[in-house]
Write a protein that holds these residues in place. Sequence first.
Motif, short mmCIF file in Angstrom:
data_model
loop_
_atom_site.label_atom_id
_atom_site.label_comp_id
_atom_site.label_asym_id
_atom_site.label_seq_id
_atom_site.Cartn_x
_atom_site.Cartn_y
_atom_site.Cartn_z
N GLU A 284 2.55 11.42 -10.51
CA GLU A 284 1.27 12.52 -10.29
C GLU A 284 2.41 14.24 -10.26
O GLU A 284 1.97 14.76 -10.98
N GLU A 285 3.23 14.15 -9.58
CA GLU A 285 3.53 14.98 -9.09
C GLU A 285 5.24 15.40 -9.11
O GLU A 285 5.65 16.64 -9.52
N GLU A 286 5.87 14.18 -9.26
CA GLU A 286 7.42 14.91 -9.86
C GLU A 286 7.77 14.20 -11.34
O GLU A 286 8.82 14.50 -12.18
N VAL A 287 7.23 13.02 -12.00
CA VAL A 287 7.47 12.72 -13.62
C VAL A 287 7.19 14.19 -14.30
O VAL A 287 7.86 14.75 -15.49
N PRO A 288 6.00 14.48 -13.92
CA PRO A 288 5.82 16.04 -15.31
C PRO A 288 6.72 16.49 -14.87
O PRO A 288 7.05 17.64 -16.12
N VAL A 289 7.16 16.54 -13.79
CA VAL A 289 8.20 17.84 -13.82
C VAL A 289 9.89 17.55 -14.64
O VAL A 289 10.51 18.06 -15.13
N PHE A 290 9.88 16.46 -13.96
CA PHE A 290 11.63 15.60 -14.85
C PHE A 290 10.45 16.14 -16.57
O PHE A 290 11.45 16.52 -16.97
N ILE A 291 9.78 15.34 -16.83
CA ILE A 291 9.27 15.25 -18.02
C ILE A 291 9.63 16.90 -18.79
O ILE A 291 9.99 17.21 -19.82
N LYS A 292 9.29 18.27 -18.03
CA LYS A 292 9.32 19.63 -18.28
C LYS A 292 10.58 19.66 -19.13
O LYS A 292 11.13 20.29 -19.89
N ASN A 293 11.21 19.53 -18.04
CA ASN A 293 12.72 19.54 -18.02
C ASN A 293 13.38 18.84 -19.18
O ASN A 293 14.19 19.60 -19.85
N VAL A 294 13.08 17.74 -19.48
CA VAL A 294 13.67 16.80 -20.38
C VAL A 294 13.35 17.54 -21.43
O VAL A 294 14.63 17.75 -22.60
N LYS A 295 12.22 18.29 -21.41
CA LYS A 295 11.85 18.37 -22.47
C LYS A 295 12.86 19.78 -23.06
O LYS A 295 13.32 20.63 -23.69
N LEU A 296 13.04 21.06 -21.68
CA LEU A 296 13.43 22.45 -22.21
C LEU A 296 15.24 22.61 -21.80
O LEU A 296 15.30 23.07 -22.98
N LEU A 297 15.62 21.25 -21.41
CA LEU A 297 16.78 21.28 -21.91
C LEU A 297 17.22 19.91 -22.90
O LEU A 297 18.76 20.57 -23.51
N LYS B 257 1.21 -1.15 -0.21
CA LYS B 257 0.04 0.00 -0.14
C LYS B 257 0.62 1.53 -0.09
O LYS B 257 0.26 2.40 -1.22
N ILE B 258 2.21 1.30 0.65
CA ILE B 258 2.67 2.56 0.99
C ILE B 258 3.02 2.23 -0.46
O ILE B 258 4.03 3.53 -0.87
N LYS B 259 4.21 1.66 -1.17
CA LYS B 259 4.68 1.26 -2.67
C LYS B 259 3.98 1.95 -3.75
O LYS B 259 4.06 2.74 -4.08
N PHE B 260 2.28 2.05 -3.19
CA PHE B 260 0.74 2.27 -4.32
C PHE B 260 1.12 3.50 -4.01
O PHE B 260 0.88 4.86 -5.82
N LEU B 261 0.88 4.36 -2.81
CA LEU B 261 0.18 5.52 -2.62
C LEU B 261 1.80 6.06 -2.85
O LEU B 261 1.44 7.35 -3.53
N ARG B 262 2.98 5.89 -2.86
CA ARG B 262 4.10 6.49 -3.43
C ARG B 262 4.47 6.73 -4.35
O ARG B 262 4.41 7.63 -5.55
N LYS B 263 4.02 5.53 -5.25
CA LYS B 263 4.40 5.51 -6.81
C LYS B 263 2.92 6.54 -7.73
O LYS B 263 3.59 7.86 -8.51
N ARG B 264 1.81 6.39 -6.94
CA ARG B 264 0.97 7.55 -7.06
C ARG B 264 1.61 8.66 -6.81
O ARG B 264 1.29 9.65 -8.38
#
Length: 118
Positions: free
Chosen positions: A92-105, A81-88
């Motif tokens: 939702e929060e970190e991957v979009p920022v990561f993808i944005k930075n990959v594209k910007l850079l 359950k912890i892994k599910f919560l942390r993965k979600r």
Amino acid sequence: MAIDFNNTQTIYMQIVDWVFEQILTSAWKPGDKAKSVRELAVMFEVNPNTVMRSYDYLQNNGIFLNKRGIGFFVTDDAVEKIKFLRKREFMEEEVPVFIKNVKLLDIDVNEIINLLKA
């Protein structure tokens, strides 16, 4: 022991994260009795109501089971359950920022793949 609380997250959620780490590192195993609300409040130098809010969150998400009059216990499927919560949260929060930075850079995807393989 006191947590060095940061300003980016509520205190009760920082306590939740601390509990998550206790369980994920097997310091607290399924079926183990969790520290009492008062004990954790003293340990972290916070109000017991703050710890109770953390424990309510943990219980509502199936990480803790409250046995009235006895205390809180780690559930058998707490790790999953912890892994599910942390993965979600990560997706939702970190991957979009990561993808944005990959594209910007203009970072090549193969560079990232190589880092993941290392």
